[in-house]
Design a protein around this motif. Structure first.
Motif, PDB file in Angstrom:
ATOM      1  N   ARG A 780       0.816  -1.221   0.000  1.00 31.70           N
ATOM      2  CA  ARG A 780       0.000   0.000   0.000  1.00 31.70           C
ATOM      3  C   ARG A 780       0.849   1.270   0.000  1.00 31.70           C
ATOM      4  O   ARG A 780       0.309   2.362   0.037  1.00 31.70           O
ATOM      5  CB  ARG A 780      -0.911   0.023   1.232  1.00 31.70           C
ATOM      6  CG  ARG A 780      -1.671  -1.274   1.520  1.00 31.70           C
ATOM      7  CD  ARG A 780      -2.611  -1.656   0.404  1.00 31.70           C
ATOM      8  NE  ARG A 780      -3.302  -2.923   0.679  1.00 31.70           N
ATOM      9  CZ  ARG A 780      -4.510  -3.016   1.241  1.00 31.70           C
ATOM     10  NH1 ARG A 780      -5.156  -1.928   1.581  1.00 31.70           N
ATOM     11  NH2 ARG A 780      -5.072  -4.195   1.445  1.00 31.70           N
ATOM     12  N   ILE A 781       2.182   1.133   0.016  1.00 32.14           N
ATOM     13  CA  ILE A 781       3.071   2.295   0.009  1.00 32.14           C
ATOM     14  C   ILE A 781       3.984   2.201  -1.211  1.00 32.14           C
ATOM     15  O   ILE A 781       4.598   1.168  -1.450  1.00 32.14           O
ATOM     16  CB  ILE A 781       3.922   2.353   1.296  1.00 32.14           C
ATOM     17  CG1 ILE A 781       3.029   2.375   2.540  1.00 32.14           C
ATOM     18  CG2 ILE A 781       4.824   3.585   1.284  1.00 32.14           C
ATOM     19  CD1 ILE A 781       3.804   2.336   3.837  1.00 32.14           C
ATOM     20  N   SER A 782       4.058   3.276  -1.983  1.00 37.34           N
ATOM     21  CA  SER A 782       4.942   3.304  -3.152  1.00 37.34           C
ATOM     22  C   SER A 782       6.288   3.896  -2.752  1.00 37.34           C
ATOM     23  O   SER A 782       6.363   4.743  -1.857  1.00 37.34           O
ATOM     24  CB  SER A 782       4.328   4.141  -4.274  1.00 37.34           C
ATOM     25  OG  SER A 782       3.172   3.519  -4.785  1.00 37.34           O
ATOM     26  N   ILE A 783       7.336   3.461  -3.438  1.00 37.64           N
ATOM     27  CA  ILE A 783       8.675   3.988  -3.173  1.00 37.64           C
ATOM     28  C   ILE A 783       9.450   4.142  -4.465  1.00 37.64           C
ATOM     29  O   ILE A 783       9.346   3.309  -5.370  1.00 37.64           O
ATOM     30  CB  ILE A 783       9.441   3.077  -2.186  1.00 37.64           C
ATOM     31  CG1 ILE A 783      10.812   3.695  -1.868  1.00 37.64           C
ATOM     32  CG2 ILE A 783       9.607   1.666  -2.749  1.00 37.64           C
ATOM     33  CD1 ILE A 783      11.539   3.049  -0.723  1.00 37.64           C
ATOM     34  N   ILE A 784      10.177   5.234  -4.538  1.00 39.10           N
ATOM     35  CA  ILE A 784      11.184   5.419  -5.592  1.00 39.10           C
ATOM     36  C   ILE A 784      12.522   5.369  -4.876  1.00 39.10           C
ATOM     37  O   ILE A 784      12.885   6.304  -4.159  1.00 39.10           O
ATOM     38  CB  ILE A 784      11.003   6.762  -6.318  1.00 39.10           C
ATOM     39  CG1 ILE A 784       9.582   6.860  -6.889  1.00 39.10           C
ATOM     40  CG2 ILE A 784      12.020   6.917  -7.435  1.00 39.10           C
ATOM     41  CD1 ILE A 784       9.276   8.184  -7.536  1.00 39.10           C
ATOM     42  N   PRO A 785      13.272   4.266  -5.011  1.00 36.29           N
ATOM     43  CA  PRO A 785      14.444   4.047  -4.163  1.00 36.29           C
ATOM     44  C   PRO A 785      15.643   4.886  -4.588  1.00 36.29           C
ATOM     45  O   PRO A 785      15.685   5.451  -5.689  1.00 36.29           O
ATOM     46  CB  PRO A 785      14.726   2.555  -4.340  1.00 36.29           C
ATOM     47  CG  PRO A 785      14.225   2.256  -5.713  1.00 36.29           C
ATOM     48  CD  PRO A 785      13.040   3.141  -5.938  1.00 36.29           C
ATOM     49  N   GLN A 786      16.614   4.936  -3.688  1.00 35.70           N
ATOM     50  CA  GLN A 786      17.857   5.662  -3.960  1.00 35.70           C
ATOM     51  C   GLN A 786      18.616   5.025  -5.112  1.00 35.70           C
ATOM     52  O   GLN A 786      19.095   5.716  -6.006  1.00 35.70           O
ATOM     53  CB  GLN A 786      18.717   5.685  -2.709  1.00 35.70           C
ATOM     54  CG  GLN A 786      20.062   6.370  -2.901  1.00 35.70           C
ATOM     55  CD  GLN A 786      20.881   6.364  -1.627  1.00 35.70           C
ATOM     56  OE1 GLN A 786      20.456   5.840  -0.616  1.00 35.70           O
ATOM     57  NE2 GLN A 786      22.058   6.953  -1.682  1.00 35.70           N
ATOM     58  N   ASP A 787      18.741   3.702  -5.084  1.00 37.68           N
ATOM     59  CA  ASP A 787      19.403   2.980  -6.163  1.00 37.68           C
ATOM     60  C   ASP A 787      18.328   2.411  -7.079  1.00 37.68           C
ATOM     61  O   ASP A 787      17.563   1.541  -6.671  1.00 37.68           O
ATOM     62  CB  ASP A 787      20.266   1.847  -5.608  1.00 37.68           C
ATOM     63  CG  ASP A 787      21.377   2.369  -4.709  1.00 37.68           C
ATOM     64  OD1 ASP A 787      21.979   3.384  -5.070  1.00 37.68           O
ATOM     65  OD2 ASP A 787      21.621   1.762  -3.644  1.00 37.68           O
ATOM     66  N   PRO A 788      18.259   2.880  -8.328  1.00 37.83           N
ATOM     67  CA  PRO A 788      17.225   2.378  -9.237  1.00 37.83           C
ATOM     68  C   PRO A 788      17.503   0.934  -9.628  1.00 37.83           C
ATOM     69  O   PRO A 788      18.419   0.661 -10.394  1.00 37.83           O
ATOM     70  CB  PRO A 788      17.313   3.319 -10.436  1.00 37.83           C
ATOM     71  CG  PRO A 788      18.720   3.830 -10.411  1.00 37.83           C
ATOM     72  CD  PRO A 788      19.134   3.876  -8.978  1.00 37.83           C
ATOM     73  N   ALA A 855       5.754   3.670  -9.568  1.00 40.80           N
ATOM     74  CA  ALA A 855       4.960   4.371  -8.556  1.00 40.80           C
ATOM     75  C   ALA A 855       3.682   4.941  -9.154  1.00 40.80           C
ATOM     76  O   ALA A 855       2.616   4.918  -8.518  1.00 40.80           O
ATOM     77  CB  ALA A 855       5.794   5.482  -7.930  1.00 40.80           C
ATOM     78  N   ILE A 856       3.769   5.431 -10.385  1.00 48.21           N
ATOM     79  CA  ILE A 856       2.566   5.967 -11.043  1.00 48.21           C
ATOM     80  C   ILE A 856       1.537   4.866 -11.261  1.00 48.21           C
ATOM     81  O   ILE A 856       0.331   5.057 -11.086  1.00 48.21           O
ATOM     82  CB  ILE A 856       2.949   6.651 -12.364  1.00 48.21           C
ATOM     83  CG1 ILE A 856       3.775   7.920 -12.079  1.00 48.21           C
ATOM     84  CG2 ILE A 856       1.718   6.985 -13.188  1.00 48.21           C
ATOM     85  CD1 ILE A 856       4.309   8.603 -13.320  1.00 48.21           C
TER      86      ILE A 856
END
Length: 990
Positions: A780-788, A855-856
């Motif tokens: 239920r939580i989206s993340i854009i991480p530091q390391d893709p 994430a989108i």
């Protein structure tokens, strides 16, 4: 590992006798027997002439020479021979006495057996000498290392080293075998004359068949290895990126993928195994078939049985930091000898001294694979420190400053790149234009081509595109620091201690130990039992093995006895009348001797037919034994592999922080069984009675109540977060800042329940996340991480591994992040285009945009951005920020960032320091206090950048609006909840 251990190799002082008979190893073998196992510190230092680096360099040079000599057909074997010389063949000379013993052994046995023949003239003492000689030969031809357990041997030698050793050993048979064949042919000719050609003929047939079988085996084995490589590659990606896998909640998707690949691998392996069984039968039944053919022939004819070059050493510092599982100190040394003064200078130059104060065991703190115990900035600086300690001539720096904050990046540039490496050639790739003034020469690239080159001043005057680039990002003004800020910076990054000539070593017993365990001695019985249970079951397995192996051995012994008895009968029938000695004959021998030709032929036929049946049964049993054993092993491997993978992928993240994920034969089984019993994370999902509403979280309100978190479950492990309490309202945009190692990433991991919650509660939309399943939180939580992180597969599988979205939705997401054109034009199969391992066929910026597209697609109410733009250029950064503002304007967004521009327009700024929340307010309020932590961070970016940041903060219209919204939300009554719902905590304290 560090090579600083002082354990001189006795080989260097050994005499010829000791070297020839390996006597110099006696003390090591004695220690192994006493201790039960050998540790790394027990092993002798490797002599310089055996170290891999000079040998590799020599082989590389010989290979280049080989290419020059034979550009059309270079041969690696010739290059290897020039590297190793004729040592391999000289070592092969030792095979001559060994193989001679194998030939002499049966001759001695024949001579010894004459003592037991009737009317033997051999003296008693001669028989004793012959028997003694046979025993000595048998012992000499046995391998002494059989006395060691497989676990001890495995701990000493790696798999590949053992295979290379075997190759060197068997290569000598290319010249030893022909000599051996010639000697054996002469001996056979002495005993059986023309029948020798039968053995030679059968051997030649096998030699002709062998290349065909080898090609078939090679093709099948290649197919198996391709699938195995695919599985290992994906599993390696999963293990290295386990933190991201868990945050995305992709464990089950990868379980299915690995299971599918493993099934293909098992099928191919089964086919390959069936073919190898044929080879095994031919090999193990070789002697029996030879005797059958020779005796059959004699029976049939009624015969009597008697490129680019860099000149100088160079060092590459990659954009994506590489850390291996060991201490921080060993990651910096990387095998080089420890020099205290050099180490301290490197640590100071890379601003790691303050981090050593914060880390629980300083430089001796253990970090897991890929440095998961370290922040992105710390990993980048450890990478830089390793390069500085290496002391190379040329340094290739691929944007190592992007992962650290502005203060530390300036320190790295000034202290490391400009000062420490002042006498070296330095090639720096960077997006941070403020450092270009310190460059000797600047190269401007566009689409892989060099468009300008010159000094900073020359390009500023002569290149409009360069000036425009600087203007676009407001970095063309002179970069200066205020005196107060400079003094503050120097005090914060100054050395914590002066260099000393001598330093006491830290007590090793106080350091954290890797929880990886090693079993001593031989492999325990329960390991074999567990392996057999996984393969076929204990009872059935023991029964099958006992029956098949016992029957095969019984048939082998009986067929040999039958052949010997037949040979004796032939001797008695044909040769008894020629003896002159007086012996007492038994009734059987008399009967054989008195047989007429018809009776004798009937007797011989019966002997031959029974021997044929015995050999046939023996071949069948060898085939059956081989196929059963391989099927049991194959099934055991399948069962244990699946069980181990499921346990590993579901174990707590702390396991991966301190363990590299590990040997051959049954020692591997020991490790697998250990992994099959690893502790597991809390349940992924709860029963339907406690399931969350499908639209949770519908608001995105986050509450931290006195939260303390540690990365380990150990009782006295240090805290990463200390008693944090805060409320984040629905739809707020929160920026999270702080010095490298301040706890920013730990804060995010706590939200995903990645660490150990020592104290407090985390509540999202009135539900304590500790009371629900892990999947329910992480999905239920989206993340854009530091390391893709991208995985081997297709573009579609990297965006939607569960197949939840339509192609239209995925194309729409790609279009919103401006990747649709790339996937359409450059990746020829569209969504089904292949993505290489770790996404190596895409740039860092493109990989980060793929993460944004994920994430989108997910459309979560809460979005976490963990320094997502640290490694991308300003254009990509602006694209990501614009997409976030547009697509997630109704969501609660938490942004961790080093670039203060990224978070300066946030509703509120959270400032962390040493795991504590030191400030939490709007950027306007924080900047109004010249002594606030946030103001200091802004000032450290430089005069021009600080002024620009203040302008951005003051021009933001969100401050008043958001503040009023927060007040309105505080006045609203809490959501109606069912007080009996066990998922909902009491809200009275809120």
């Amino acid at each position: 590992m560090s090579s600083s251990s002082n354990n001189p190799n006795p080989l260097l002082q050994a005499n010829i006798f000791s070297r020839f008979f390996h006597c110099w190893l006696s003390s090591l073998i004695t220690k192994s027997h006493k201790q039960g196992t050998l540790h790394l510190d027990d092993v002798y230092n490797l002599p310089d002439f055996l170290k891999s680096t000079p040998l590799t360099n020599k082989l590389e040079a010989n290979w280049f020479d080989e290419i020059k000599r034979c550009p059309q057909n270079p041969n690696l074997l010739r290059a290897t021979l020039r590297t190793m010389g004729w040592k391999l063949i000289l070592f092969g000379l030792l095979l001559i006495p060994l193989e001679s013993l194998n030939i002499v052994q049966p001759l001695l046995l024949i001579y010894f057996m004459k003592f037991f023949e009737p009317c033997s003239t051999m003296f008693f003492w001669q028989a004793w000498l012959a028997a003694l000689a046979v025993i000595m030969v048998l012992r000499l031809s046995s391998h002494t290392m059989n006395n060691f357990s497989s676990g001890e041997i495995t701990n000493l030698l790696a798999n590949d080293a053992n295979k290379v050793e075997l190759v060197h050993y068997f290569l000598n048979y290319l010249w030893v075998a022909p000599l051996q064949i010639i000697v054996v042919i002469f001996l056979l000719w002495h005993f059986i004359k023309y029948i020798t050609f039968i053995a030679i003929g059968y051997t030649l047939v096998l030699l002709l068949i062998q290349p065909l079988l080898s090609r078939l085996f090679l093709r099948l084995r290649t197919e198996v290895l391709k699938i195995t490589d695919e599985r290992v590659k994906i599993m390696s990606e999963i293990i290295k990126s386990m933190r991201i896998v868990k945050m995305y909640c992709w464990e089950s998707a990868f379980e299915r993928k690995i299971c599918h690949i493993r099934t293909r691998e098992i099928i191919k392996t089964t086919l390959f195994m069936m073919c190898t069984c044929i080879e095994t039968v031919l090999s193990h039944s070789y002697i029996s078939i030879i005797f059958l053919m020779m005796y059959g022939t004699m029976w049939l004819f009624d015969m009597k049985f008697d490129t680019l070059r860099l000149y100088g050493s160079f060092c590459y510092v990659p954009q994506e930091s590489w850390i291996f599982s060991s201490t921080v100190k060993n990651n910096i040394l990387f095998g080089k000898k420890y020099n205290y003064k050099l180490f301290q200078r490197v640590v100071h130059a890379t601003a790691l001294d303050i981090d050593f104060v914060q880390l629980p065991h300083g430089e001796n703190t253990l970090v897991g694979d890929q440095g998961v115990m370290l922040s992105g900035g710390q990993k980048a600086r450890v990478n830089m420190a390793r390069a500085l300690y290496h002391d190379a001539d040329i340094y290739l720096l691929d944007d190592p400053l992007s992962a650290v904050d502005s203060k530390v990046s300036k320190h790295l540039f000034d202290k490391s790149i400009k000062y420490y490496l002042r006498d070296k050639i330095r090639i720096l790739v960077t997006h941070q234009i403020q450092f270009l003034q310190g460059a000797t020469k600047i190269i401007v690239l566009d689409n892989g081509e060099m468009i300008q080159m010159g000094t900073y001043e020359e390009l500023l005057v002569s290149s409009p595109s360069f000036a425009q680039l600087l203007e676009d990002i407001n970095q063309h003004e002179q970069q200066q620091q205020q005196p107060a800020s400079l003094l503050n910076q120097q005090s914060m990054i100054g050395s914590i201690s002066s260099e000393k000539d001598n330093v006491e070593e830290e007590d090793i017993n106080s350091l954290p130990k890797n929880i990886e365990t090693k079993q001593k001695g031989t492999v325990k019985l329960n390991v074999y039992v567990s392996y057999l249970r996984a393969g076929i079951g204990v009872s059935l397995g023991f029964l099958l093995i006992i029956i098949i192996f016992s029957t095969q051995q019984a048939i082998t012994i009986y067929s040999n006895w039958w052949l010997a008895a037949w040979s004796n009968d032939e001797s008695h029938h044909h040769n008894q009348n020629s003896t002159n000695c007086m012996v007492i004959q038994d009734k059987k021998n008399d009967r054989i001797y008195q047989m007429n030709d018809i009776e004798w032929n009937t007797y011989r036929n019966r002997r031959f037919y029974i021997f044929c049946v015995l050999v046939s049964i023996l071949c069948f049993l060898i085939f059956l034994r081989t196929i059963v054993c391989q099927l049991i092993c194959l099934n055991a491997g399948r069962v244990l592999h699946n069980k181990m993978f499921k346990r590993i992928i579901r174990c707590p993240i702390s396991f991966f922080d301190t363990n590299p994920v590990v040997e051959t034969q049954m020692t591997s089984v020991e490790r697998i069984l250990e992994y099959c019993s690893l502790d597991q994370e809390p349940p992924n999902q709860l029963t339907s009675k406690y399931r969350l509403p499908t639209n949770w979280p519908s608001q995105g309100r986050i509450i931290f109540e006195n939260v303390s978190m540690s990365h380990s479950k150990e009782l006295h492990s240090p805290l990463a977060l200390h008693h944090i309490s805060l409320i984040i309202e629905s739809g707020e945009k929160i920026g999270i800042v702080g010095r490298t190692g301040a706890g920013k990433s730990s804060f995010i991991q706590t939200l995903f329940r990645m660490g150990t919650l020592v104290d407090g509660h985390i509540i999202i939309d009135n539900i304590d996340i500790g009371t629900i399943g892990l999947d329910d939180v992480r999905r239920r939580i989206s993340i854009i991480p530091q390391d893709p992180i991208l995985f081997t597969g297709t573009m579609r599988s990297n965006l939607d591994p569960f197949g939840l979205y339509s192609d239209v939705e995925i194309w729409n997401a790609l279009e919103q992040v401006q990747l649709k054109k790339l996937v359409t034009d450059m990746m020829f199969n569209g969504l089904h285009s292949l993505v290489s391992e770790s996404g190596s066929n895409l740039s860092v910026g493109q990989k980060q945009l793929v993460c944004l597209a994920r994430a989108i697609l997910k459309k979560s109410k809460i979005l976490v951005i963990d320094e997502a733009t640290a490694n991308v250029d300003n254009v990509t950064d602006e694209l990501i920020q614009r997409a976030i503002r547009d697509k997630f304007k109704e969501c609660t967004v938490l942004t961790v960032a080093h670039r203060l521009r990224t978070v300066i327009d946030s509703d509120r700024i959270m400032v962390l320091s040493n795991g504590r929340l030191v400030e939490f307010d709007s950027p306007q309020v924080l900047l109004s206090n010249d002594y606030s932590h946030f103001s200091l961070l802004v000032e450290q970016t430089g005069i021009a950048e600080a002024e620009y940041l203040r302008t951005l903060a003051n021009s933001s219209e969100s401050y008043t609006r958001r503040k009023q919204d927060i007040y309105n939300l505080d006045d609203e009554p809490a959501l109606e909840t069912n007080e009996m719902d066990p998922l909902v905590p009491s809200l009275k304290s809120l």
